[in-house]
Design a protein around this motif. Structure first.
Motif, PDB file in Angstrom:
ATOM      1  N   TRP A 104      -2.340   6.844   1.315  1.00 46.89           N
ATOM      2  CA  TRP A 104      -3.663   6.332   1.573  1.00 46.89           C
ATOM      3  C   TRP A 104      -4.189   7.399   2.622  1.00 46.89           C
ATOM      4  O   TRP A 104      -3.782   7.847   3.597  1.00 46.89           O
ATOM      5  CB  TRP A 104      -3.804   5.168   2.002  1.00 46.89           C
ATOM      6  N   THR A 105      -5.435   7.926   2.339  1.00 44.63           N
ATOM      7  CA  THR A 105      -6.305   8.895   3.150  1.00 44.63           C
ATOM      8  C   THR A 105      -7.055   8.307   4.266  1.00 44.63           C
ATOM      9  O   THR A 105      -7.835   8.865   5.233  1.00 44.63           O
ATOM     10  CB  THR A 105      -6.943   9.949   2.838  1.00 44.63           C
ATOM     11  N   ARG A 106      -7.209   6.731   4.058  1.00 40.71           N
ATOM     12  CA  ARG A 106      -8.174   6.011   4.808  1.00 40.71           C
ATOM     13  C   ARG A 106      -7.413   4.729   5.153  1.00 40.71           C
ATOM     14  O   ARG A 106      -6.392   4.423   4.692  1.00 40.71           O
ATOM     15  CB  ARG A 106      -9.667   5.696   4.101  1.00 40.71           C
ATOM     16  N   GLU A 125     -18.591   4.365  -0.023  1.00 36.21           N
ATOM     17  CA  GLU A 125     -18.802   5.781  -0.080  1.00 36.21           C
ATOM     18  C   GLU A 125     -19.373   6.204  -1.370  1.00 36.21           C
ATOM     19  O   GLU A 125     -18.491   5.752  -2.400  1.00 36.21           O
ATOM     20  CB  GLU A 125     -17.681   6.534   0.478  1.00 36.21           C
ATOM     21  N   PRO A 131      -6.411   1.217   4.897  1.00 34.18           N
ATOM     22  CA  PRO A 131      -6.251   0.385   3.709  1.00 34.18           C
ATOM     23  C   PRO A 131      -7.075  -0.927   4.090  1.00 34.18           C
ATOM     24  O   PRO A 131      -7.858  -1.607   2.989  1.00 34.18           O
ATOM     25  CB  PRO A 131      -5.027   0.007   3.281  1.00 34.18           C
ATOM     26  N   TYR A 191     -14.191   0.844  -1.084  1.00 32.57           N
ATOM     27  CA  TYR A 191     -12.831   1.159  -0.746  1.00 32.57           C
ATOM     28  C   TYR A 191     -11.788   0.067   0.191  1.00 32.57           C
ATOM     29  O   TYR A 191     -12.504  -0.397   0.922  1.00 32.57           O
ATOM     30  CB  TYR A 191     -12.471   2.421  -0.203  1.00 32.57           C
ATOM     31  N   THR A 218       0.772  -1.195  -0.026  1.00 34.32           N
ATOM     32  CA  THR A 218       0.147   0.118  -0.035  1.00 34.32           C
ATOM     33  C   THR A 218       0.865   1.243   0.116  1.00 34.32           C
ATOM     34  O   THR A 218       1.753   1.358   0.639  1.00 34.32           O
ATOM     35  CB  THR A 218      -0.792   0.064   1.281  1.00 34.32           C
ATOM     36  N   ALA A 258      -3.435   4.689  -4.226  1.00 34.14           N
ATOM     37  CA  ALA A 258      -4.027   4.991  -2.997  1.00 34.14           C
ATOM     38  C   ALA A 258      -5.339   5.009  -3.073  1.00 34.14           C
ATOM     39  O   ALA A 258      -5.834   5.762  -3.811  1.00 34.14           O
ATOM     40  CB  ALA A 258      -3.204   6.553  -2.464  1.00 34.14           C
ATOM     41  N   ASP A 259      -5.983   4.920  -1.792  1.00 37.16           N
ATOM     42  CA  ASP A 259      -7.534   5.107  -1.755  1.00 37.16           C
ATOM     43  C   ASP A 259      -8.197   4.170  -2.958  1.00 37.16           C
ATOM     44  O   ASP A 259      -8.951   4.534  -3.408  1.00 37.16           O
ATOM     45  CB  ASP A 259      -8.040   6.342  -1.595  1.00 37.16           C
ATOM     46  N   GLU A 260      -7.550   3.078  -3.159  1.00 34.15           N
ATOM     47  CA  GLU A 260      -8.146   2.103  -4.265  1.00 34.15           C
ATOM     48  C   GLU A 260      -9.685   1.755  -4.140  1.00 34.15           C
ATOM     49  O   GLU A 260     -10.097   1.354  -2.872  1.00 34.15           O
ATOM     50  CB  GLU A 260      -7.331   0.889  -4.279  1.00 34.15           C
ATOM     51  N   TRP A 261     -10.464   1.709  -5.213  1.00 35.71           N
ATOM     52  CA  TRP A 261     -11.737   1.306  -4.940  1.00 35.71           C
ATOM     53  C   TRP A 261     -12.150   0.642  -6.334  1.00 35.71           C
ATOM     54  O   TRP A 261     -11.635   0.636  -7.279  1.00 35.71           O
ATOM     55  CB  TRP A 261     -12.464   2.826  -5.008  1.00 35.71           C
TER      56      TRP A 261
END
Length: 381
Positions: free
Chosen positions: A81-83, A91, A85, A96, A77, A356-359
């Protein structure tokens, strides 16, 4: 309370299966399949401490068998990342989580289909096989180990991220390691040495030129020519020592008309040509160990093949027109083909695949479950 298919995705996303640490996820999937009554469940050591998991639902007889293949390993990762992982959440219609696009959404979707079948009152006529593979990034090592263990079938579907488009062709790759050789000396007597970093410089320039002149046949589904990335370079030991070694590694992504072994030969010939104008150059060209663990050959299967038309019909049954699109990266369809198993690829997720912040879109996750279930119904009858 969330539905079981989404809960299963949350469960797999919460397990850190970063490259090399696949065991916990493999064991979780094996435990789930045993609890659902899947007939044959086995953990297969694809590498020491890195098991893959296979599951087989035995058909009632007289039907063709199908593999649903997905890898467990994910990339490291990013610190951006802002959350969390490994604390998945939904959301604005997106789910995510680390590795969800590459490729836990598809792998979990395949597992969800296995649960649907195993806990239902009906069995398809043909066997349905789940392959949750480790060591994918080593070139399909996990897939080969499961095939060797008997988790084989008449055809297969891989779920690498293609935004639920059907992939019947993908690029290959040549991972090369080029080493230049010099002679060590102290800076104060550098004329007695030979700087291997300096002799690497014309090689680097020539490699960039080679990218644009390699022979290839254009492919309508794979725009452009070969792509070359110089990934690492290492040389020398100290600032005051003339380096006697310099090593460069590169990744050359190829078209189906190109052969990695031929490309390696082209690089060797290029270096031989450089040597005629600069006799100081001494260099070797090798495939990296990472490539040799599973040669990244190109792949192509006809769109009119039985498995391709079956998956297209499965997509149509979800109310969406099937779209075919070439795949720019390598997939486990190659080791499946080497075992005589035709395969196509379809899975949720979009470029850049690992970020980062993969969704993944929740709707695409739900759709791929239905596509895989429809494929089983059509193929296995």
């Amino acid at each position: 309370m969330i539905d079981p298919d989404l809960q299963l995705l949350f469960d797999t996303l919460a397990i850190d299966s970063t490259w090399g640490r696949e065991r916990e996820l493999a064991e979780f999937m094996a435990e789930q399949m045993r609890s659902w009554g899947v007939d044959d469940v086995e953990l297969v050591e694809s590498a020491p401490g890195r098991p893959s998991v296979g599951g087989r639902i035995r058909g009632s007889g007289g039907g063709k068998s199908l593999i649903l293949n997905g890898h467990l390993d994910i990339y490291e990762t990013s610190p951006d990342w802002t959350r969390d992982p490994f604390s998945p959440e939904v959301e604005s219609g997106r789910v995510y989580g680390a590795g969800i696009a590459d490729m836990k959404a598809a792998t979990t979707a395949a597992l969800a289909v296995i649960r649907r079948i195993a806990t239902s009152d009906e069995r398809p006529r043909g066997d349905v096989i789940f392959q949750g593979v480790s060591c994918h990034f080593e070139g399909g090592v996990g897939t080969r180990s499961l095939l060797d263990a008997g988790f084989a079938a008449d055809a297969a579907i891989c779920g690498e991220p293609t935004d639920n488009t059907i992939g019947t062709v993908h690029r290959g790759a040549a991972y090369l390691k080029i080493t230049t050789f010099g002679k060590q000396a102290h800076t104060s007597a550098k004329e007695m040495g030979l700087n291997a970093i300096e002799t690497m410089e014309p090689v680097l320039a020539a490699m960039r030129e080679l990218e644009g002149v390699m022979p290839y046949t254009p492919h309508p589904d794979l725009p452009g020519g070969p792509n070359l990335n110089i990934g690492t370079i290492h040389g020398g030991t100290k600032h005051n020592q003339v380096p006697d070694r310099c090593e460069m590694t590169c990744d050359i992504r190829l078209l189906p008309s190109q052969d990695p072994y031929d490309v390696k030969l082209q690089v060797e010939q290029m270096i031989s040509s450089l040597k005629t104008t600069d006799p100081r150059i001494e260099a070797t060209v090798d495939f990296s160990d990472h490539w040799l663990s599973g040669p990244r050959l190109p792949y192509e299967i006809d769109r009119s093949s039985d498995i391709s038309t079956t998956v297209a019909a499965a997509v149509t049954a979800t109310g969406t027109a099937p779209v075919y699109q070439g795949i720019q990266f390598w997939t486990d369809m190659v080791p499946l083909k080497q075992f005589g198993i035709p395969a196509v690829n379809i899975g949720p997720g979009t470029p850049p695949y690992s970020w980062a912040d993969e969704w993944v879109e929740l709707a695409k996750y739900r759709q791929i479950i239905d596509i895989y279930a429809n494929s089983v119904n059509l193929w296995c009858k």
